[in-house]
Write an enzyme that holds these catalytic residues in place. Structure first.
Site, PDB file in Angstrom:
ATOM      1  N   SER A  43     -48.195  36.375 -22.888  1.00 27.50           N
ATOM      2  CA  SER A  43     -48.558  35.838 -23.992  1.00 27.50           C
ATOM      3  C   SER A  43     -48.945  35.082 -24.158  1.00 27.50           C
ATOM      4  CB  SER A  43     -47.804  36.168 -24.991  1.00 27.50           C
ATOM      5  OG  SER A  43     -47.463  37.354 -25.017  1.00 27.50           O
ATOM      6  N   HIS A  83     -47.517  45.472 -11.137  1.00 30.40           N
ATOM      7  CA  HIS A  83     -46.983  45.380 -12.808  1.00 30.40           C
ATOM      8  C   HIS A  83     -46.466  46.214 -13.457  1.00 30.40           C
ATOM      9  CE1 HIS A  83     -48.461  44.044 -16.771  1.00 30.40           C
ATOM     10  NE2 HIS A  83     -49.103  42.920 -16.587  1.00 30.40           N
ATOM     11  N   ASN A  85     -56.396  39.947 -16.254  1.00 31.50           N
ATOM     12  CA  ASN A  85     -55.925  41.289 -16.063  1.00 31.50           C
ATOM     13  C   ASN A  85     -56.469  41.987 -17.311  1.00 31.50           C
ATOM     14  OD1 ASN A  85     -55.288  43.763 -15.538  1.00 31.50           O
ATOM     15  ND2 ASN A  85     -52.955  43.402 -15.378  1.00 31.50           N
ATOM     16  N   LYS A 123     -56.935  45.239 -18.117  1.00 30.89           N
ATOM     17  CA  LYS A 123     -55.547  46.494 -18.321  1.00 30.89           C
ATOM     18  C   LYS A 123     -56.844  47.327 -18.873  1.00 30.89           C
ATOM     19  CE  LYS A 123     -51.832  43.593 -19.754  1.00 30.89           C
ATOM     20  NZ  LYS A 123     -50.480  43.570 -20.714  1.00 30.89           N
ATOM     21  N   GLU A 135     -46.188  47.178 -16.164  1.00 29.36           N
ATOM     22  CA  GLU A 135     -46.800  48.756 -17.068  1.00 29.36           C
ATOM     23  C   GLU A 135     -47.095  49.952 -15.732  1.00 29.36           C
ATOM     24  OE1 GLU A 135     -50.127  46.425 -19.121  1.00 29.36           O
ATOM     25  OE2 GLU A 135     -48.349  45.598 -20.337  1.00 29.36           O
ATOM     26  N   GLU A 139     -43.860  37.970 -15.025  1.00 30.94           N
ATOM     27  CA  GLU A 139     -44.047  38.333 -16.357  1.00 30.94           C
ATOM     28  C   GLU A 139     -43.385  39.069 -16.927  1.00 30.94           C
ATOM     29  OE1 GLU A 139     -48.935  38.724 -17.220  1.00 30.94           O
ATOM     30  OE2 GLU A 139     -47.620  41.051 -15.894  1.00 30.94           O
ATOM     31  N   GLY A 186     -47.741  41.155 -23.938  1.00 31.12           N
ATOM     32  CA  GLY A 186     -48.166  41.228 -25.627  1.00 31.12           C
ATOM     33  C   GLY A 186     -47.725  41.515 -26.476  1.00 31.12           C
TER      34      GLY A 186
HETATM   35  P1  13P Z   1     -50.963  39.798 -22.309  1.00 29.54           P
HETATM   36  O1  13P Z   1     -50.978  38.123 -22.256  1.00 29.54           O
HETATM   37  O2  13P Z   1     -51.009  40.435 -23.665  1.00 29.54           O
HETATM   38  O3  13P Z   1     -49.435  39.012 -23.142  1.00 29.54           O
HETATM   39  O4  13P Z   1     -50.273  40.464 -21.160  1.00 29.54           O
HETATM   40  C1  13P Z   1     -49.627  39.733 -20.085  1.00 29.54           C
HETATM   41  C2  13P Z   1     -49.752  40.861 -19.154  1.00 29.54           C
HETATM   42  O5  13P Z   1     -49.290  41.607 -18.949  1.00 29.54           O
HETATM   43  C3  13P Z   1     -51.466  40.119 -17.964  1.00 29.54           C
HETATM   44  O6  13P Z   1     -50.941  41.414 -16.673  1.00 29.54           O
END
Ligand code: 13P
Length: 257
Positions: free
Chosen positions: A217, A99, A9, A11, A101, A171, A177
């Site tokens: 992560s 997601h 992803n 982002k 976010e 997740e 992150g």
């Molecule tokens: P990270 O791997 O940066 O923690 O992000 C995970 C994520 O949100 C993937 O959709």
């Protein structure tokens, strides 16, 4: 029996020139043998999708094209949105839905996520339905309940055959992150719980084939241990997918086992 799916992803990162460079570097990093036992999907921003599609198809690269979001309507007055029909036309195979976010920053509700999941399926693509709890929810002992609600609502009204072909991504929000990964035991327990919820909603057959990813992560150092868990069928990778070297090593997690 379930082929693992490693998804990157991106982002809101990388313009279309940078996208091309990353995909090319990834193709040097990862051999066809590496992807024999694992599926890989790339989820760039919308502005990169056509470029990534072109390089994947012209160089016959063994990575599936993915998207991070779409609206649930086919067309119309929805300024700023992209439809599932448009993504399907670009040979997008997987679309992330719900997601954390998007839920937290853009206010996506469980109902909106459910409509999106249905629209993705109607266009022949595979949804990756995300779920996960905040740190407060985890500390209050509500993690299981939270993801049960998200999964149940996200899958509402779907045929079992559709659910069986889908992907669910667990997740935990506190692991995204932050560099703080769930322990392999915790991730396994939550992914097993997610599978049990799928069984309740769509039956045992769907639960046996649905692929459940862990995200939060995931890095080359922890991928092998996470992937060795019986209910973890893949990874949804954020930060570590933006470099060919680290994403390549996650795809090659078996070499570290
Ligand atoms: P990270 O791997 O940066 O923690 O992000 C995970 C994520 O949100 C993937 O959709």
């Amino acid at each position: 029996m379930r082929k693992p799916l490693i998804s990157g992803n991106w982002k809101m990162n990388l313009n279309h020139f940078e996208a091309l460079k990353l995909v090319q570097e990834l193709s040097y990093q990862v051999s066809r043998d590496d992807v024999e036992l694992v599926d890989v999907s790339l989820h760039p921003p919308f502005t990169d999708i056509r470029t990534v599609q072109t390089v994947l198809e012209s160089d016959r690269l063994p990575f599936a094209l993915g998207a991070q979001h779409c609206y649930h309507e086919d067309a119309g007055a929805f300024t700023g949105e992209v439809s599932p029909a448009m993504l399907a036309k670009l040979n997008v195979a997987y679309v992330i839905a719900g997601h954390s976010e998007r839920r937290e920053i853009f206010g996506e509700s469980d109902e909106m996520v459910n409509l999106k999941v249905k629209a993705i399926l109607q266009h022949g693509m595979t949804p990756i339905l995300c779920c996960g709890e905040t740190l407060d929810e985890r500390e209050a002992g509500q993690a299981e309940q939270k993801i049960a609600k998200q999964i149940t609502a996200g899958l509402a009204g779907l045929a079992s055959e559709h659910v069986g072909g889908m992907v669910v991504a667990y997740e935990p929000i506190w692991a995204i992150g932050t560099g703080r990964t769930a322990s392999a035991d915790d991730a396994q327990a939550m992914c097993a719980h997610a599978r049990a919820i799928v069984a309740e909603v769509a039956g045992e057959a769907a639960a046996a084939t649905v692929r459940i990813q862990y995200g939060g992560s995931v890095k080359p150092v922890n991928a092998a241990e996470l992937m060795s868990q019986p209910d973890i069928d893949g990874a949804l990778v954020g930060g570590a997918c933006l470099e060919a070297e680290s994403f390549g090593r996650i795809i090659q997690y078996r070499l570290a086992e």
